[in-house]
Write a protein that holds these residues in place. Sequence first.
Motif, PDB file in Angstrom:
ATOM      1  N   THR A 167      15.814   4.998  29.895  1.00 28.61           N
ATOM      2  CA  THR A 167      16.213   4.135  28.783  1.00 28.61           C
ATOM      3  C   THR A 167      17.731   4.120  28.659  1.00 28.61           C
ATOM      4  O   THR A 167      18.385   5.157  28.822  1.00 28.61           O
ATOM      5  N   ALA A 168      18.289   2.953  28.405  1.00 29.88           N
ATOM      6  CA  ALA A 168      19.717   2.816  28.131  1.00 29.88           C
ATOM      7  C   ALA A 168      19.892   1.836  26.977  1.00 29.88           C
ATOM      8  O   ALA A 168      18.941   1.146  26.580  1.00 29.88           O
TER       9      ALA A 168
ATOM     10  N   SER B 223      21.763  11.677  30.150  1.00 36.98           N
ATOM     11  CA  SER B 223      21.844  12.160  31.529  1.00 36.98           C
ATOM     12  C   SER B 223      20.519  12.769  31.974  1.00 36.98           C
ATOM     13  O   SER B 223      20.066  13.777  31.417  1.00 36.98           O
ATOM     14  N   GLY B 224      19.901  12.144  32.973  1.00 36.30           N
ATOM     15  CA  GLY B 224      18.704  12.697  33.573  1.00 36.30           C
ATOM     16  C   GLY B 224      17.437  12.604  32.754  1.00 36.30           C
ATOM     17  O   GLY B 224      16.379  13.071  33.191  1.00 36.30           O
ATOM     18  N   ARG B 225      17.487  12.027  31.581  1.00 34.09           N
ATOM     19  CA  ARG B 225      16.320  11.988  30.703  1.00 34.09           C
ATOM     20  C   ARG B 225      15.412  10.817  31.071  1.00 34.09           C
ATOM     21  O   ARG B 225      15.867   9.737  31.448  1.00 34.09           O
TER      22      ARG B 225
ATOM     23  N   LEU C  80      14.539   8.324  22.659  1.00 35.30           N
ATOM     24  CA  LEU C  80      15.701   8.722  23.440  1.00 35.30           C
ATOM     25  C   LEU C  80      16.971   8.081  22.891  1.00 35.30           C
ATOM     26  O   LEU C  80      18.045   8.683  22.923  1.00 35.30           O
ATOM     27  N   VAL C  81      16.850   6.862  22.379  1.00 37.23           N
ATOM     28  CA  VAL C  81      18.006   6.193  21.777  1.00 37.23           C
ATOM     29  C   VAL C  81      18.448   6.942  20.525  1.00 37.23           C
ATOM     30  O   VAL C  81      19.649   7.188  20.315  1.00 37.23           O
ATOM     31  N   GLU C  82      17.487   7.331  19.695  1.00 32.61           N
ATOM     32  CA  GLU C  82      17.819   8.086  18.486  1.00 32.61           C
ATOM     33  C   GLU C  82      18.506   9.400  18.839  1.00 32.61           C
ATOM     34  O   GLU C  82      19.512   9.781  18.222  1.00 32.61           O
ATOM     35  N   GLU C  83      17.973  10.096  19.825  1.00 36.69           N
ATOM     36  CA  GLU C  83      18.551  11.366  20.236  1.00 36.69           C
ATOM     37  C   GLU C  83      19.958  11.168  20.801  1.00 36.69           C
ATOM     38  O   GLU C  83      20.889  11.923  20.490  1.00 36.69           O
TER      39      GLU C  83
END
Length: 270
Positions: free
Chosen positions: A65-66, A100-102, A169-172
């Motif tokens: 995700t980006a 990174s790497g997630r 992942l965006v929230e994190e």
Amino acid sequence: MELGAKIHQQCAARGIETSGGRVSGVVTEKGTIRTDAVLCAGGAWTSMFCRPHGIDLPQAGVFATAWRTEPVQGITDGCIGTPSFAFRRREDGGFTVGLSGRGRVELNLNSMRHALKFFRLFLIRRKALTLRLGRSYAYSPDANLTWRPDEISPFERTRVFDPQPDPKLVEEGMLQLRRQFPELRHVKAAEIWGGFIDSSPDTLPVISPVEKLPGFFIAACFSGHGFGTGPAAGHLAADLVTGTSTIVDPHPFRYSRMTDGTKLDPNSWG
């Protein structure tokens, strides 16, 4: 094109034809192109394309995700990488951000086929990955599909693979961004998107002829570095296909390392 190359867009390749044990053509959805040399640079789809021709390419993918942020005032440039995330300045004034790497790995029949070869890489990255059992998208690069050259191929059914992003992942990522750069504490995510990053077991690309099928070449498994290394990788691939002196030593990128018992340890840059 000035040198005589023809570019066919919206024309999926379905498979390879052979004659006398070597490449003689490419079967496409619009007909067969006669040739004695083929470069398969299909990204995450490369292993699937090779499989019907008896070419085993260990290739695994991570759903990533980006996102991009809203425009930020007062910061004119910036490209920063940290152990946990990276971001770069955009022309619209915002930032493109990624962890990174997630990402997420989906365990299915195809991914388990090469599980042992990817075990070392998994041990290195296991804390950053989420595992999920079951089938992923019906027509995705990691699906276990078969087809005939005269049938509609998976590459036509999914011309652009666009997986769903992971909002968590965006929230994190935004939380970490604001913690490390308090001046960005008010910035918000403006758009998010998903992707599928393919990798080899040792995180090095495969840019190589395939000895068992003369005339067939591969340029794939760039492990997330394809955008940056693309110009040099394309140069090397062209050198190999045309039989000219190579721009760099192609030995580290040879396909045979996947099949000859070479120890596939992940490289530090991957």
